[in-house]
Design a protein around this motif. Structure first.
Motif, mmCIF file in Angstrom:
data_model
loop_
_atom_site.group_PDB
_atom_site.id
_atom_site.type_symbol
_atom_site.label_atom_id
_atom_site.label_comp_id
_atom_site.label_asym_id
_atom_site.label_seq_id
_atom_site.Cartn_x
_atom_site.Cartn_y
_atom_site.Cartn_z
ATOM 1 N N THR A 80 -1.037 -6.895 12.945
ATOM 2 C CA THR A 80 -1.795 -6.452 14.119
ATOM 3 C C THR A 80 -3.236 -6.100 13.779
ATOM 4 O OG1 THR A 80 -1.087 -4.160 13.789
ATOM 5 C CG2 THR A 80 0.275 -5.530 15.251
ATOM 6 N N ALA A 81 -3.585 -6.096 12.485
ATOM 7 C CA ALA A 81 -4.938 -5.730 12.059
ATOM 8 C C ALA A 81 -5.376 -6.677 10.953
ATOM 9 C CB ALA A 81 -4.979 -4.284 11.562
ATOM 10 N N TRP A 82 -6.617 -7.156 11.045
ATOM 11 C CA TRP A 82 -7.125 -8.080 10.023
ATOM 12 C C TRP A 82 -7.170 -7.396 8.655
ATOM 13 C CZ3 TRP A 82 -6.254 -11.843 12.917
ATOM 14 C CH2 TRP A 82 -6.742 -11.955 14.213
ATOM 15 N N SER A 83 -7.408 -6.093 8.616
ATOM 16 C CA SER A 83 -7.487 -5.386 7.333
ATOM 17 C C SER A 83 -6.152 -5.375 6.604
ATOM 18 C CB SER A 83 -7.960 -3.946 7.550
ATOM 19 O OG SER A 83 -7.058 -3.234 8.380
ATOM 20 N N ARG A 84 -5.055 -5.493 7.337
ATOM 21 C CA ARG A 84 -3.739 -5.499 6.691
ATOM 22 C C ARG A 84 -3.536 -6.759 5.869
ATOM 23 N NH1 ARG A 84 -0.800 -1.900 4.604
ATOM 24 N NH2 ARG A 84 -0.533 -3.427 2.937
ATOM 25 N N LEU A 85 -4.086 -7.863 6.339
ATOM 26 C CA LEU A 85 -4.034 -9.095 5.550
ATOM 27 C C LEU A 85 -4.785 -8.905 4.237
ATOM 28 C CD1 LEU A 85 -3.483 -10.054 8.593
ATOM 29 C CD2 LEU A 85 -4.424 -12.257 7.869
ATOM 30 N N SER A 86 -5.930 -8.235 4.311
ATOM 31 C CA SER A 86 -6.713 -7.979 3.100
ATOM 32 C C SER A 86 -5.940 -7.122 2.113
ATOM 33 C CB SER A 86 -8.032 -7.293 3.462
ATOM 34 O OG SER A 86 -8.829 -8.105 4.287
ATOM 35 N N GLN A 87 -5.327 -6.047 2.592
ATOM 36 C CA GLN A 87 -4.609 -5.165 1.686
ATOM 37 C C GLN A 87 -3.426 -5.872 1.037
ATOM 38 O OE1 GLN A 87 -5.604 -2.051 0.648
ATOM 39 N NE2 GLN A 87 -4.059 -2.603 -0.877
ATOM 40 N N ASP A 88 -2.749 -6.724 1.791
ATOM 41 C CA ASP A 88 -1.651 -7.485 1.198
ATOM 42 C C ASP A 88 -2.167 -8.427 0.116
ATOM 43 O OD1 ASP A 88 0.234 -6.214 2.703
ATOM 44 O OD2 ASP A 88 0.771 -7.950 3.941
ATOM 45 N N ASN A 89 -3.350 -9.006 0.316
ATOM 46 C CA ASN A 89 -3.941 -9.855 -0.713
ATOM 47 C C ASN A 89 -4.236 -9.072 -1.982
ATOM 48 O OD1 ASN A 89 -4.820 -12.848 -0.324
ATOM 49 N ND2 ASN A 89 -4.949 -11.951 1.722
ATOM 50 N N VAL A 90 -4.776 -7.869 -1.832
ATOM 51 C CA VAL A 90 -5.072 -7.029 -2.998
ATOM 52 C C VAL A 90 -3.796 -6.769 -3.791
ATOM 53 C CG1 VAL A 90 -5.775 -4.714 -3.725
ATOM 54 C CG2 VAL A 90 -7.123 -5.949 -2.015
ATOM 55 N N ASP A 91 -2.767 -6.324 -3.102
ATOM 56 C CA ASP A 91 -1.516 -6.004 -3.786
ATOM 57 C C ASP A 91 -0.853 -7.245 -4.372
ATOM 58 O OD1 ASP A 91 -1.799 -3.324 -3.095
ATOM 59 O OD2 ASP A 91 -0.572 -3.506 -1.280
ATOM 60 N N ALA A 92 -0.908 -8.345 -3.632
ATOM 61 C CA ALA A 92 -0.197 -9.555 -4.043
ATOM 62 C C ALA A 92 -0.647 -10.061 -5.402
ATOM 63 C CB ALA A 92 -0.375 -10.645 -2.996
ATOM 64 N N ARG A 93 -1.940 -10.019 -5.674
ATOM 65 C CA ARG A 93 -2.421 -10.599 -6.935
ATOM 66 C C ARG A 93 -2.035 -9.730 -8.126
ATOM 67 N NH1 ARG A 93 -2.607 -15.453 -5.437
ATOM 68 N NH2 ARG A 93 -4.347 -16.215 -6.667
ATOM 69 N N VAL A 94 -1.870 -8.423 -7.892
ATOM 70 C CA VAL A 94 -1.355 -7.553 -8.953
ATOM 71 C C VAL A 94 0.121 -7.839 -9.173
ATOM 72 C CG1 VAL A 94 -0.896 -5.164 -9.648
ATOM 73 C CG2 VAL A 94 -3.063 -5.750 -8.534
ATOM 74 N N TYR A 95 0.892 -7.890 -8.083
ATOM 75 C CA TYR A 95 2.331 -8.121 -8.208
ATOM 76 C C TYR A 95 2.647 -9.508 -8.755
ATOM 77 C CZ TYR A 95 2.493 -4.102 -5.006
ATOM 78 O OH TYR A 95 2.323 -2.876 -4.415
ATOM 79 N N SER A 96 1.729 -10.461 -8.568
ATOM 80 C CA SER A 96 1.905 -11.788 -9.162
ATOM 81 C C SER A 96 1.616 -11.791 -10.654
ATOM 82 C CB SER A 96 0.986 -12.805 -8.481
ATOM 83 O OG SER A 96 1.472 -13.170 -7.206
ATOM 84 N N GLY A 97 0.925 -10.742 -11.133
ATOM 85 C CA GLY A 97 0.594 -10.671 -12.551
ATOM 86 C C GLY A 97 -0.616 -11.484 -12.938
ATOM 87 N N ILE A 98 -1.456 -11.844 -11.959
ATOM 88 C CA ILE A 98 -2.549 -12.770 -12.264
ATOM 89 C C ILE A 98 -3.931 -12.162 -12.090
ATOM 90 C CG2 ILE A 98 -1.156 -14.804 -11.799
ATOM 91 C CD1 ILE A 98 -2.316 -15.005 -9.064
ATOM 92 N N HIS A 99 -4.016 -10.939 -11.557
ATOM 93 C CA HIS A 99 -5.304 -10.260 -11.414
ATOM 94 C C HIS A 99 -5.119 -8.768 -11.633
ATOM 95 C CE1 HIS A 99 -8.346 -13.099 -10.157
ATOM 96 N NE2 HIS A 99 -7.608 -13.572 -9.177
ATOM 97 N N THR A 100 -6.172 -8.125 -12.089
ATOM 98 C CA THR A 100 -6.204 -6.668 -12.107
ATOM 99 C C THR A 100 -6.614 -6.156 -10.731
ATOM 100 O OG1 THR A 100 -8.528 -6.644 -12.777
ATOM 101 C CG2 THR A 100 -6.867 -6.628 -14.543
#
Length: 420
Positions: free
Chosen positions: A371-391
Protein backbone atom coordinates in the motif's frame (compact mmCIF):
# COMPACT_ATOMS: atom_id res chain seq x y z
CA UNK A 1 33.50 16.57 -8.31
CA UNK A 2 34.32 15.88 -4.67
CA UNK A 3 33.14 12.32 -3.98
CA UNK A 4 32.68 13.01 -0.29
CA UNK A 5 29.53 15.05 -0.69
CA UNK A 6 28.08 15.76 2.72
CA UNK A 7 25.02 13.88 3.91
CA UNK A 8 23.50 17.17 5.06
CA UNK A 9 23.41 18.37 1.48
CA UNK A 10 21.89 15.07 0.41
CA UNK A 11 19.14 15.35 2.98
CA UNK A 12 18.32 18.89 1.87
CA UNK A 13 18.02 17.64 -1.69
CA UNK A 14 15.72 14.79 -0.72
CA UNK A 15 13.63 16.81 1.66
CA UNK A 16 12.74 19.33 -1.02
CA UNK A 17 11.94 16.79 -3.74
CA UNK A 18 8.20 17.11 -3.42
CA UNK A 19 8.29 20.89 -3.77
CA UNK A 20 10.67 20.71 -6.67
CA UNK A 21 8.34 18.30 -8.46
CA UNK A 22 5.40 20.71 -8.36
CA UNK A 23 5.50 21.48 -12.06
CA UNK A 24 4.95 17.83 -12.97
CA UNK A 25 2.93 16.62 -9.99
CA UNK A 26 0.03 14.29 -10.68
CA UNK A 27 -2.37 14.11 -7.69
CA UNK A 28 -3.30 10.61 -6.52
CA UNK A 29 -6.63 8.99 -7.10
CA UNK A 30 -8.39 7.75 -4.01
CA UNK A 31 -10.33 4.69 -5.13
CA UNK A 32 -9.27 2.32 -7.86
CA UNK A 33 -8.07 -1.19 -8.51
CA UNK A 34 -4.91 -2.32 -10.26
CA UNK A 35 -6.66 -3.39 -13.44
CA UNK A 36 -8.89 -0.33 -13.74
CA UNK A 37 -9.15 1.09 -17.23
CA UNK A 38 -10.86 4.44 -17.26
CA UNK A 39 -11.90 5.26 -20.83
CA UNK A 40 -9.50 8.20 -21.21
CA UNK A 41 -6.59 6.13 -19.88
CA UNK A 42 -7.06 2.96 -21.90
CA UNK A 43 -4.63 3.99 -24.63
CA UNK A 44 -1.88 4.80 -22.11
CA UNK A 45 -2.40 1.47 -20.36
CA UNK A 46 -2.55 -0.45 -23.63
CA UNK A 47 0.75 1.02 -24.80
CA UNK A 48 2.28 0.53 -21.38
CA UNK A 49 1.43 -3.16 -21.68
CA UNK A 50 2.68 -3.21 -25.26
CA UNK A 51 6.00 -1.68 -24.21
CA UNK A 52 6.39 -4.21 -21.40
CA UNK A 53 5.55 -7.12 -23.71
CA UNK A 54 7.93 -5.84 -26.39
CA UNK A 55 10.85 -5.66 -23.99
CA UNK A 56 10.00 -8.99 -22.36
CA UNK A 57 9.90 -10.73 -25.75
CA UNK A 58 12.89 -9.19 -27.51
CA UNK A 59 14.58 -6.71 -25.23
CA UNK A 60 18.29 -6.27 -24.66
CA UNK A 61 20.31 -8.42 -22.31
CA UNK A 62 21.23 -5.41 -20.19
CA UNK A 63 18.72 -3.79 -17.82
CA UNK A 64 19.84 -0.22 -18.42
CA UNK A 65 19.43 -0.65 -22.19
CA UNK A 66 15.82 -1.69 -21.63
CA UNK A 67 15.32 1.25 -19.26
CA UNK A 68 16.61 3.44 -22.09
CA UNK A 69 13.99 1.96 -24.44
CA UNK A 70 11.23 2.82 -21.98
CA UNK A 71 12.62 6.31 -21.41
CA UNK A 72 12.98 7.21 -25.09
CA UNK A 73 9.58 5.85 -26.10
CA UNK A 74 7.63 7.55 -23.34
CA UNK A 75 9.58 10.79 -23.43
CA UNK A 76 8.61 11.03 -27.10
CA UNK A 77 5.00 10.38 -26.09
CA UNK A 78 5.09 13.00 -23.33
CA UNK A 79 6.50 15.64 -25.65
CA UNK A 80 4.12 14.77 -28.50
CA UNK A 81 1.02 15.29 -26.38
CA UNK A 82 1.98 18.49 -24.60
CA UNK A 83 0.65 21.01 -27.15
CA UNK A 84 -2.75 20.25 -28.63
CA UNK A 85 -3.53 22.20 -31.82
CA UNK A 86 -6.60 24.46 -31.62
CA UNK A 87 -9.83 23.14 -32.99
CA UNK A 88 -9.17 19.40 -32.55
CA UNK A 89 -10.41 16.91 -29.98
CA UNK A 90 -7.83 16.99 -27.19
CA UNK A 91 -8.24 13.41 -26.03
CA UNK A 92 -8.12 11.91 -29.53
CA UNK A 93 -5.05 13.98 -30.44
CA UNK A 94 -3.14 12.95 -27.30
CA UNK A 95 -4.08 9.28 -27.64
CA UNK A 96 -2.98 9.21 -31.28
CA UNK A 97 0.22 11.07 -30.43
CA UNK A 98 1.11 8.67 -27.63
CA UNK A 99 0.45 5.58 -29.71
CA UNK A 100 2.43 6.95 -32.65
CA UNK A 101 5.39 8.06 -30.53
CA UNK A 102 5.72 4.81 -28.60
CA UNK A 103 5.15 2.72 -31.71
CA UNK A 104 7.77 4.49 -33.81
CA UNK A 105 10.33 4.47 -30.99
CA UNK A 106 9.86 0.77 -30.28
CA UNK A 107 9.99 -0.21 -33.95
CA UNK A 108 13.38 1.48 -34.19
CA UNK A 109 14.73 0.11 -30.90
CA UNK A 110 13.23 -3.40 -31.08
CA UNK A 111 12.73 -4.01 -34.82
CA UNK A 112 12.05 -7.74 -34.35
CA UNK A 113 8.63 -6.78 -32.92
CA UNK A 114 7.57 -4.57 -35.84
CA UNK A 115 4.66 -6.79 -36.89
CA UNK A 116 3.16 -6.85 -33.39
CA UNK A 117 3.69 -3.12 -32.93
CA UNK A 118 2.09 -2.27 -36.27
CA UNK A 119 -0.97 -4.32 -35.29
CA UNK A 120 -1.19 -2.55 -31.94
CA UNK A 121 -1.05 0.85 -33.64
CA UNK A 122 -3.83 -0.09 -36.05
CA UNK A 123 -5.98 -1.22 -33.13
CA UNK A 124 -5.50 2.08 -31.33
CA UNK A 125 -6.08 4.31 -34.33
CA UNK A 126 -9.18 2.39 -35.40
CA UNK A 127 -10.89 3.67 -32.24
CA UNK A 128 -10.99 7.20 -33.58
CA UNK A 129 -12.62 8.61 -36.71
CA UNK A 130 -10.36 9.92 -39.42
CA UNK A 131 -9.77 13.61 -39.11
CA UNK A 132 -7.32 16.28 -38.02
CA UNK A 133 -7.11 15.11 -34.38
CA UNK A 134 -5.94 11.66 -35.39
CA UNK A 135 -3.73 12.66 -38.30
CA UNK A 136 -2.05 15.52 -36.47
CA UNK A 137 -1.59 13.37 -33.37
CA UNK A 138 0.10 10.63 -35.40
CA UNK A 139 2.36 13.21 -37.04
CA UNK A 140 3.29 14.75 -33.68
CA UNK A 141 4.18 11.36 -32.23
CA UNK A 142 6.29 10.39 -35.24
CA UNK A 143 8.12 13.72 -35.14
CA UNK A 144 8.98 13.46 -31.45
CA UNK A 145 10.10 9.86 -31.82
CA UNK A 146 12.54 10.90 -34.54
CA UNK A 147 13.86 13.80 -32.48
CA UNK A 148 14.36 11.85 -29.26
CA UNK A 149 15.93 8.87 -31.02
CA UNK A 150 18.36 11.18 -32.81
CA UNK A 151 19.24 12.98 -29.58
CA UNK A 152 20.18 9.68 -27.88
CA UNK A 153 22.35 8.24 -30.64
CA UNK A 154 25.74 7.13 -29.37
CA UNK A 155 24.83 7.56 -25.70
CA UNK A 156 26.80 4.49 -24.62
CA UNK A 157 23.81 2.56 -23.32
CA UNK A 158 23.98 -0.29 -25.81
CA UNK A 159 24.88 -3.72 -24.31
CA UNK A 160 28.46 -3.77 -25.62
CA UNK A 161 29.24 -0.34 -24.16
CA UNK A 162 27.47 -1.10 -20.87
CA UNK A 163 29.62 -4.17 -20.30
CA UNK A 164 32.92 -2.63 -21.34
CA UNK A 165 35.92 -4.66 -20.15
CA UNK A 166 37.18 -3.97 -16.66
CA UNK A 167 40.64 -4.83 -15.42
CA UNK A 168 40.39 -6.38 -11.97
CA UNK A 169 42.93 -4.88 -9.56
CA UNK A 170 45.24 -7.12 -7.52
CA UNK A 171 43.57 -8.81 -4.58
CA UNK A 172 43.75 -6.75 -1.37
CA UNK A 173 41.61 -6.27 1.73
CA UNK A 174 38.36 -4.56 0.79
CA UNK A 175 38.97 -4.65 -2.98
CA UNK A 176 36.42 -6.30 -5.25
CA UNK A 177 37.32 -9.59 -6.88
CA UNK A 178 35.20 -11.90 -9.06
CA UNK A 179 32.94 -14.02 -6.88
CA UNK A 180 31.98 -17.69 -6.72
CA UNK A 181 30.69 -19.89 -8.15
CA UNK A 182 31.36 -18.57 -11.67
CA UNK A 183 33.97 -15.87 -10.97
CA UNK A 184 32.45 -13.95 -13.88
CA UNK A 185 33.99 -10.75 -15.29
CA UNK A 186 32.75 -7.46 -13.90
CA UNK A 187 29.43 -6.28 -15.36
CA UNK A 188 28.05 -2.77 -15.96
CA UNK A 189 31.43 -1.07 -15.80
CA UNK A 190 30.56 0.92 -18.93
CA UNK A 191 27.45 2.47 -17.39
CA UNK A 192 29.59 5.06 -15.68
CA UNK A 193 30.78 6.49 -19.01
CA UNK A 194 27.33 6.56 -20.64
CA UNK A 195 25.54 9.85 -21.34
CA UNK A 196 22.78 10.57 -18.81
CA UNK A 197 19.43 12.12 -19.66
CA UNK A 198 19.57 14.85 -17.01
CA UNK A 199 22.59 14.40 -14.76
CA UNK A 200 25.45 16.75 -15.53
CA UNK A 201 27.95 13.93 -15.01
CA UNK A 202 27.94 10.36 -13.72
CA UNK A 203 29.77 11.38 -10.53
CA UNK A 204 27.45 14.29 -9.73
CA UNK A 205 26.02 12.45 -6.72
CA UNK A 206 28.90 10.13 -5.95
CA UNK A 207 28.39 8.65 -2.53
CA UNK A 208 30.66 9.16 0.47
CA UNK A 209 33.12 6.32 0.98
CA UNK A 210 31.76 3.07 2.49
CA UNK A 211 32.49 2.24 6.16
CA UNK A 212 36.18 1.74 6.79
CA UNK A 213 37.45 -1.80 7.10
CA UNK A 214 37.49 -2.74 10.76
CA UNK A 215 35.11 0.04 11.82
CA UNK A 216 32.22 -0.79 14.13
CA UNK A 217 29.72 -0.31 11.28
CA UNK A 218 31.73 -2.54 8.98
CA UNK A 219 31.96 -5.29 11.58
CA UNK A 220 28.23 -5.08 12.28
CA UNK A 221 27.39 -5.18 8.58
CA UNK A 222 29.51 -8.24 7.99
CA UNK A 223 28.21 -10.03 11.06
CA UNK A 224 24.63 -9.47 9.91
CA UNK A 225 25.25 -10.82 6.43
CA UNK A 226 27.23 -13.76 7.79
CA UNK A 227 24.34 -14.75 10.07
CA UNK A 228 21.27 -13.87 8.01
CA UNK A 229 22.58 -14.25 4.47
CA UNK A 230 24.17 -17.69 4.66
CA UNK A 231 22.70 -20.47 2.54
CA UNK A 232 22.44 -22.58 5.70
CA UNK A 233 21.44 -19.75 8.05
CA UNK A 234 19.83 -20.87 11.30
CA UNK A 235 18.53 -17.40 12.24
CA UNK A 236 16.85 -16.26 9.00
CA UNK A 237 13.10 -16.83 9.19
CA UNK A 238 10.93 -18.31 6.46
CA UNK A 239 9.46 -14.87 5.81
CA UNK A 240 12.94 -13.36 5.48
CA UNK A 241 13.97 -16.10 3.06
CA UNK A 242 10.84 -15.39 1.04
CA UNK A 243 11.70 -11.68 0.98
CA UNK A 244 15.18 -12.44 -0.32
CA UNK A 245 13.87 -14.73 -3.04
CA UNK A 246 10.98 -12.46 -4.04
CA UNK A 247 13.24 -9.46 -4.68
CA UNK A 248 16.15 -11.38 -6.21
CA UNK A 249 15.12 -10.81 -9.82
CA UNK A 250 15.48 -7.85 -12.17
CA UNK A 251 14.38 -4.54 -10.69
CA UNK A 252 13.02 -3.49 -14.08
CA UNK A 253 10.77 -6.55 -14.10
CA UNK A 254 9.70 -6.23 -10.48
CA UNK A 255 8.76 -2.55 -10.76
CA UNK A 256 6.79 -2.89 -14.00
CA UNK A 257 3.58 -3.72 -12.14
CA UNK A 258 3.87 -1.05 -9.41
CA UNK A 259 4.35 1.62 -12.08
CA UNK A 260 1.36 0.24 -13.95
CA UNK A 261 -0.69 0.44 -10.78
CA UNK A 262 0.24 4.11 -10.44
CA UNK A 263 -0.59 4.70 -14.10
CA UNK A 264 -4.03 3.11 -13.76
CA UNK A 265 -4.91 5.01 -10.60
CA UNK A 266 -4.07 8.57 -11.55
CA UNK A 267 -6.92 10.74 -12.88
CA UNK A 268 -4.97 12.68 -15.47
CA UNK A 269 -5.07 12.70 -19.24
CA UNK A 270 -2.95 10.64 -21.58
CA UNK A 271 -0.27 13.34 -21.57
CA UNK A 272 -0.05 13.23 -17.77
CA UNK A 273 0.33 9.46 -17.83
CA UNK A 274 3.08 9.71 -20.44
CA UNK A 275 4.97 12.15 -18.21
CA UNK A 276 4.77 9.73 -15.28
CA UNK A 277 6.21 6.81 -17.23
CA UNK A 278 8.84 8.96 -18.95
CA UNK A 279 10.15 10.55 -15.75
CA UNK A 280 10.21 7.20 -13.96
CA UNK A 281 12.47 5.62 -16.56
CA UNK A 282 14.58 8.72 -17.19
CA UNK A 283 15.35 8.75 -13.47
CA UNK A 284 16.15 5.04 -13.56
CA UNK A 285 18.58 5.35 -16.46
CA UNK A 286 20.44 8.15 -14.70
CA UNK A 287 20.35 6.26 -11.41
CA UNK A 288 21.97 3.21 -12.96
CA UNK A 289 24.70 5.40 -14.42
CA UNK A 290 25.33 7.00 -11.02
CA UNK A 291 25.28 3.59 -9.36
CA UNK A 292 28.09 2.28 -11.51
CA UNK A 293 30.10 5.43 -10.88
CA UNK A 294 30.07 4.85 -7.12
CA UNK A 295 30.52 1.09 -7.45
CA UNK A 296 33.66 1.38 -9.54
CA UNK A 297 34.98 4.41 -7.70
CA UNK A 298 35.18 2.46 -4.41
CA UNK A 299 35.46 -1.17 -5.64
CA UNK A 300 34.26 -2.53 -2.28
CA UNK A 301 34.47 -6.31 -2.08
CA UNK A 302 31.35 -8.42 -1.78
CA UNK A 303 30.38 -10.11 1.50
CA UNK A 304 31.30 -13.57 0.22
CA UNK A 305 34.87 -12.43 -0.41
CA UNK A 306 35.11 -10.56 2.88
CA UNK A 307 33.74 -13.45 4.92
CA UNK A 308 35.83 -16.13 3.21
CA UNK A 309 39.13 -14.27 3.12
CA UNK A 310 38.81 -11.23 5.40
CA UNK A 311 40.83 -10.73 8.53
CA UNK A 312 37.74 -10.82 10.78
CA UNK A 313 37.34 -14.53 11.60
CA UNK A 314 37.43 -15.83 8.00
CA UNK A 315 35.15 -18.71 7.02
CA UNK A 316 36.39 -20.23 3.73
CA UNK A 317 33.28 -22.37 3.34
CA UNK A 318 30.67 -19.64 3.80
CA UNK A 319 28.12 -19.50 0.95
CA UNK A 320 25.38 -16.90 0.41
CA UNK A 321 21.74 -17.84 -0.06
CA UNK A 322 21.80 -16.46 -3.61
CA UNK A 323 24.55 -16.15 -6.19
CA UNK A 324 26.39 -12.84 -5.96
CA UNK A 325 26.12 -10.59 -9.05
CA UNK A 326 29.35 -9.73 -10.85
CA UNK A 327 30.05 -6.18 -9.71
CA UNK A 328 31.14 -4.42 -6.51
CA UNK A 329 29.10 -4.24 -3.31
CA UNK A 330 28.75 -0.50 -2.69
CA UNK A 331 26.13 0.68 -3.40
CA UNK A 332 23.40 -1.89 -4.02
CA UNK A 333 21.94 -1.42 -7.49
CA UNK A 334 18.60 -2.94 -6.48
CA UNK A 335 18.32 -0.28 -3.82
CA UNK A 336 19.36 2.66 -5.97
CA UNK A 337 16.58 1.52 -8.30
CA UNK A 338 14.13 1.25 -5.40
CA UNK A 339 15.04 4.69 -4.06
CA UNK A 340 14.56 6.36 -7.44
CA UNK A 341 11.31 4.53 -8.10
CA UNK A 342 9.93 5.45 -4.67
CA UNK A 343 10.80 9.12 -5.15
CA UNK A 344 9.17 9.44 -8.57
CA UNK A 345 6.05 7.51 -7.60
CA UNK A 346 5.67 9.47 -4.36
CA UNK A 347 6.16 12.85 -6.02
CA UNK A 348 3.77 12.14 -8.87
CA UNK A 349 1.10 9.97 -7.25
CA UNK A 350 1.46 10.36 -3.47
CA UNK A 351 3.20 8.09 -0.93
CA UNK A 352 0.39 5.57 -0.55
CA UNK A 353 -2.14 3.79 -2.73
CA UNK A 354 -4.98 1.33 -2.32
CA UNK A 355 -3.70 -2.24 -1.75
CA UNK A 356 -2.27 -3.97 -4.79
CA UNK A 357 -0.85 -7.44 -5.26
CA UNK A 358 2.61 -8.12 -6.62
CA UNK A 359 4.20 -11.36 -7.82
CA UNK A 360 7.79 -12.20 -8.68
CA UNK A 361 9.27 -14.50 -11.33
CA UNK A 362 11.92 -15.62 -8.83
CA UNK A 363 9.33 -16.63 -6.21
CA UNK A 364 6.62 -18.62 -8.02
CA UNK A 365 3.39 -18.93 -6.09
CA UNK A 366 4.17 -16.04 -3.73
CA UNK A 367 1.98 -12.93 -3.75
CA UNK A 368 2.69 -9.85 -1.68
CA UNK A 369 0.35 -6.94 -1.00
CA UNK A 370 1.59 -3.36 -0.80
CA UNK A 371 0.00 0.00 0.00
CA UNK A 372 3.06 2.29 0.19
CA UNK A 373 5.93 2.75 -2.26
CA UNK A 374 8.37 3.00 0.67
CA UNK A 375 7.53 -0.56 1.71
CA UNK A 376 8.92 -1.85 -1.57
CA UNK A 377 12.14 0.01 -0.81
CA UNK A 378 12.45 -1.43 2.68
CA UNK A 379 11.90 -4.95 1.39
CA UNK A 380 14.69 -4.35 -1.13
CA UNK A 381 17.05 -3.24 1.64
CA UNK A 382 16.34 -6.32 3.72
CA UNK A 383 16.30 -8.71 0.77
CA UNK A 384 19.88 -8.09 -0.30
CA UNK A 385 21.13 -8.76 3.23
CA UNK A 386 19.06 -11.93 3.57
CA UNK A 387 20.34 -13.06 0.16
CA UNK A 388 23.89 -12.72 1.47
CA UNK A 389 24.97 -10.53 -1.43
CA UNK A 390 25.09 -7.00 0.04
CA UNK A 391 25.85 -5.29 3.31
CA UNK A 392 23.17 -3.13 4.86
CA UNK A 393 25.43 -0.08 4.42
CA UNK A 394 25.52 -0.74 0.67
CA UNK A 395 21.74 -1.10 0.64
CA UNK A 396 21.02 2.08 2.58
CA UNK A 397 23.54 4.09 0.60
CA UNK A 398 21.94 2.82 -2.59
CA UNK A 399 18.52 3.93 -1.45
CA UNK A 400 19.85 7.42 -0.70
CA UNK A 401 21.62 7.68 -4.06
CA UNK A 402 18.52 6.68 -6.00
CA UNK A 403 16.47 9.28 -4.17
CA UNK A 404 19.01 11.99 -4.92
CA UNK A 405 19.11 11.22 -8.63
CA UNK A 406 15.32 11.03 -8.87
CA UNK A 407 14.98 14.38 -7.06
CA UNK A 408 17.39 15.83 -9.64
CA UNK A 409 15.21 14.40 -12.42
CA UNK A 410 12.13 16.09 -11.00
CA UNK A 411 13.89 19.43 -10.59
CA UNK A 412 15.11 19.47 -14.18
CA UNK A 413 12.25 17.65 -15.93
CA UNK A 414 11.27 20.73 -17.93
CA UNK A 415 14.56 20.54 -19.84
CA UNK A 416 13.35 17.32 -21.49
CA UNK A 417 9.60 17.75 -21.40
CA UNK A 418 9.69 21.17 -23.05
CA UNK A 419 7.41 22.73 -20.46
CA UNK A 420 9.30 25.99 -20.17
Amino acid sequence: MNPLRTRRSALRTLGSAALLAASVTVPPATAAVAGERRPHLSVALDWYDTTAATIAASGAATQITNSRTWAISWLAAARAGREVPPGVDRSAFQDAALASAVHDSLVTLVPSRTQELDAALRTTLDRFPDGPAKSRGVAAGARQARLILASREGDGLDPASVNAPFTVPPAAPGVWQPTPPDYAPAAQYGNRTARPFLLDASDQYRLPAPPALGSARYRADLAEVRAYGAANSTVRTQRQTETATFWYGSSLTLYTEPLRVALARTPHSTAGQARLVALFHIALVDTQIATSDSKYAYLRWRPVTAIRTGAIDPDPGWTPLHTTPAHPDYPSGHNTYAGAAETILTALTGPRTAPFELTSPTAPGVTRTYTAWSRLSQDNVDARVYSGIHTRSADEAGLALGKQVAAHTLRHAARLLGTR
